[in-house]
Scaffold this active site. Structure first.
Site, PDB file in Angstrom:
ATOM      1  N   THR A 145       0.826  -1.206   0.000  1.00 38.88           N
ATOM      2  CA  THR A 145       0.000   0.000   0.000  1.00 38.88           C
ATOM      3  C   THR A 145       0.864   1.261   0.000  1.00 38.88           C
ATOM      4  O   THR A 145       1.964   1.263   0.569  1.00 38.88           O
ATOM      5  CB  THR A 145      -0.919   0.029   1.242  1.00 38.88           C
ATOM      6  OG1 THR A 145      -1.596   1.279   1.282  1.00 38.88           O
ATOM      7  CG2 THR A 145      -0.146  -0.131   2.545  1.00 38.88           C
ATOM      8  N   SER A 187      -2.709   3.440  10.293  1.00 40.82           N
ATOM      9  CA  SER A 187      -3.722   2.564  10.913  1.00 40.82           C
ATOM     10  C   SER A 187      -3.056   1.224  11.200  1.00 40.82           C
ATOM     11  O   SER A 187      -1.962   0.941  10.691  1.00 40.82           O
ATOM     12  CB  SER A 187      -4.911   2.343   9.957  1.00 40.82           C
ATOM     13  OG  SER A 187      -4.519   1.459   8.904  1.00 40.82           O
ATOM     14  N   TYR A 189      -4.065  -1.584  10.084  1.00 38.76           N
ATOM     15  CA  TYR A 189      -3.967  -2.261   8.783  1.00 38.76           C
ATOM     16  C   TYR A 189      -2.692  -1.839   8.047  1.00 38.76           C
ATOM     17  O   TYR A 189      -1.914  -2.676   7.588  1.00 38.76           O
ATOM     18  CB  TYR A 189      -5.200  -1.967   7.913  1.00 38.76           C
ATOM     19  CG  TYR A 189      -4.862  -2.020   6.453  1.00 38.76           C
ATOM     20  CD1 TYR A 189      -4.591  -3.234   5.828  1.00 38.76           C
ATOM     21  CD2 TYR A 189      -4.723  -0.845   5.692  1.00 38.76           C
ATOM     22  CE1 TYR A 189      -4.195  -3.275   4.500  1.00 38.76           C
ATOM     23  CE2 TYR A 189      -4.330  -0.885   4.377  1.00 38.76           C
ATOM     24  CZ  TYR A 189      -4.072  -2.104   3.779  1.00 38.76           C
ATOM     25  OH  TYR A 189      -3.664  -2.149   2.477  1.00 38.76           O
ATOM     26  N   HIS A 190      -2.483  -0.508   7.921  1.00 36.29           N
ATOM     27  CA  HIS A 190      -1.298  -0.037   7.195  1.00 36.29           C
ATOM     28  C   HIS A 190      -0.016  -0.507   7.902  1.00 36.29           C
ATOM     29  O   HIS A 190       0.993  -0.798   7.262  1.00 36.29           O
ATOM     30  CB  HIS A 190      -1.324   1.492   7.084  1.00 36.29           C
ATOM     31  CG  HIS A 190      -2.350   2.018   6.109  1.00 36.29           C
ATOM     32  ND1 HIS A 190      -3.558   2.538   6.509  1.00 36.29           N
ATOM     33  CD2 HIS A 190      -2.349   2.097   4.761  1.00 36.29           C
ATOM     34  CE1 HIS A 190      -4.248   2.929   5.445  1.00 36.29           C
ATOM     35  NE2 HIS A 190      -3.549   2.671   4.378  1.00 36.29           N
ATOM     36  N   LYS A 193       1.222  -3.836   6.771  1.00 35.57           N
ATOM     37  CA  LYS A 193       1.932  -3.822   5.476  1.00 35.57           C
ATOM     38  C   LYS A 193       3.374  -3.341   5.662  1.00 35.57           C
ATOM     39  O   LYS A 193       4.253  -3.695   4.882  1.00 35.57           O
ATOM     40  CB  LYS A 193       1.187  -2.934   4.485  1.00 35.57           C
ATOM     41  CG  LYS A 193      -0.231  -3.417   4.173  1.00 35.57           C
ATOM     42  CD  LYS A 193      -0.265  -4.403   3.012  1.00 35.57           C
ATOM     43  CE  LYS A 193      -1.650  -4.983   2.837  1.00 35.57           C
ATOM     44  NZ  LYS A 193      -1.890  -5.614   1.550  1.00 35.57           N
ATOM     45  N   LEU A 247     -13.386   7.331  -3.161  1.00 32.49           N
ATOM     46  CA  LEU A 247     -13.968   7.751  -4.440  1.00 32.49           C
ATOM     47  C   LEU A 247     -15.177   6.887  -4.802  1.00 32.49           C
ATOM     48  O   LEU A 247     -16.222   7.409  -5.213  1.00 32.49           O
ATOM     49  CB  LEU A 247     -12.882   7.706  -5.533  1.00 32.49           C
ATOM     50  CG  LEU A 247     -13.302   8.089  -6.943  1.00 32.49           C
ATOM     51  CD1 LEU A 247     -14.002   9.438  -6.994  1.00 32.49           C
ATOM     52  CD2 LEU A 247     -12.081   8.119  -7.874  1.00 32.49           C
TER      53      LEU A 247
END
Ligand code: USQ
Length: 406
Positions: A145, A187, A189-190, A193, A247
């Site tokens: 990411t 976060s 989650y990030h 990664k 988006l």
């Protein structure tokens, strides 16, 4: 090539599997179907009606004559099963999407934090561990990411993974090195990664594994060339406050007459990529593996950057929607500039699909077609990043207001 697509039932995994099968590769999806279980846990469903993985692959075979094989395996928990499958099938390449990918979901509670860390980190480590144990020289392509970098550019473009630095030595020389760009996750989650990145560095260095890490921006759109071929090949399309990304959420909100939910001032600038380009990038990465024992190959998988409020204003103009400015449930910079290098994919032939290409309207049309499936009460993003933020915002289930009570 024989390719294992780990997480091939998900939002990017499914269209990637179709794209690569169409290109003539032998595709094996390994998936624990956790994303479907999370839908059940959250009480939401994809905007688009999505069939079972077995039904999807049956339709693909009926349409094209090509087979996509499905194997129900939990990478994070079933190490022996994974190892057994890899040992028997010995794929040429492995694409690893099999991680919990939503930042708001990862921040919902201590349980969700634990789940995200143990699922994502164990899945990646189990895979690397098995490749070494089996002496399997498959090229591993991982979906990372842009969020590993954080989103602030200090006036210089974010490079593709590695930052050239000069280190002053004790005897007054300057030693030049390229180091991993400092990670700055926003976060849990990030953060997983970022941990993945460290695992890749170690296994490439210690065991010579061939690894490509793709630092992807926010994916928009839903259809690709292959998912358009049959109603039952349709991709999933998330709109809820946990899994819907900005988006796509704005486009769905425009389609159902829901105000566009901007967090804070909307000054957050992020990187974006269309789903069709995402699957093309993965194919390009597969065709350009690093050599054995070379460093981890890193690409920035994005095509353009936009500020959240600019997107909201553009979609409001296009659709006549209103915008609501909500207290931000996340802890993130209210305003940032973002400049990102992406020359590697462009140099290898990627032709970006940008926002200007008329595809926004197509997405609104998809959303209108399935608007009857939307539960409006699941649109607000209510997962707060800290206890303090949670205490300051309150969710109005009847409307869009995640309103400040202080
Ligand atoms: N945002 C709004 N309104 C909304 C939803 C989001 O203003 O209704 C804002 C958020 O506060 C944030 C930005 O939009 O500032 C992006 O949020 P997002 O949910 O679209 O994206 P994010 O949580 O960063 O995660 C998504 C994917 C993740 C991927 C990441 C790429 O879920 O898997 O890794 O995008 S990146 O953002 O480049 O790190």
């Amino acid at each position: 090539m024989k390719i294992a697509v780990l997480g091939g039932d998900g939002f990017v995994g499914w269209p990637t599997s179709l794209h690569l099968s169409d290109a003539g590769h032998e595709i094996h999806i390994l998936d624990n179907l956790s994303r479907r279980w999370i839908d059940t846990e959250l009480g939401v469903q994809s905007l688009t009606p999505m069939d079972s993985i077995q039904e999807r692959t049956r339709i693909w075979h009926a349409e094209t004559g090509r087979r996509i094989h499905f194997h129900l395996i939990d990478l994070a928990k079933d190490y022996e099963l994974l190892k057994g499958w890899l040992s028997k099938n010995r794929p040429d390449a492995i694409i690893h999407f099999a991680e919990q990918r939503a930042a708001p979901y990862s921040m919902k509670s201590d349980r969700h934090k634990n789940y995200t860390v143990s699922n994502n980190v164990n899945a990646t480590h189990n895979l690397l561990n098995a490749l070494v144990e089996l002496d399997l020289d498959a090229h591993l392509v991982h979906l990372g990411t842009m969020g590993v970098y954080g989103y602030s550019t200090v006036g210089a473009a974010i490079p593709e993974g590695y930052l050239p630095v000069g280190i002053e030595t004790a005897d007054g020389r300057t030693v030049s090195q390229e180091i991993l760009y400092p990670s700055n996750p926003g976060s849990i989650y990030h953060m997983t990664k970022c941990l993945d990145q460290q695992l890749f560095q170690f296994y490439a260095k210690n065991d010579g594994l061939r690894i490509t890490d793709l630092h992807q921006g926010i994916v928009w759109g839903t259809h690709t060339e292959q998912t358009r071929r049959h109603a039952q090949l349709i991709n999933r399309f998330d709109y809820d406050g946990d899994y819907g990304t900005v988006l796509n959420r704005f486009l769905i909100q425009a389609a159902i007459g829901y105000p566009l939910t901007v967090h804070g001032t909307g000054g957050q600038t992020r990187a974006f990529i269309h789903i069709q380009d995402s699957v093309r990038c993965i194919e390009i990465a597969l065709n350009n593996p690093p050599a054995r024992s070379s460093r981890v190959e890193i690409f920035n998988q994005m095509t353009e950057t936009h500020r959240v409020r600019d997107l909201a204003e553009m979609i409001a103009r296009m659709s006549g929607s209103k915008i609501v400015w909500l207290p931000n449930p996340r802890k993130e910079a209210p305003e940032n500039e973002l400049v990102v290098k992406n020359e590697k994919f462009l140099g290898l032939g990627l032709e970006p699909t940008t926002l200007g290409e008329g595809l926004l309207g197509e997405i609104v049309d998809v959303a209108k077609k399935y608007a009857y499936r939307v539960d409006r009460s699941r649109v607000p993003a209510v997962s707060a990043w800290t206890r303090d933020i949670a205490a300051k915002v309150e969710h109005d289930p009847e409307g869009v207001r995640l309103k400040s009570v202080s």
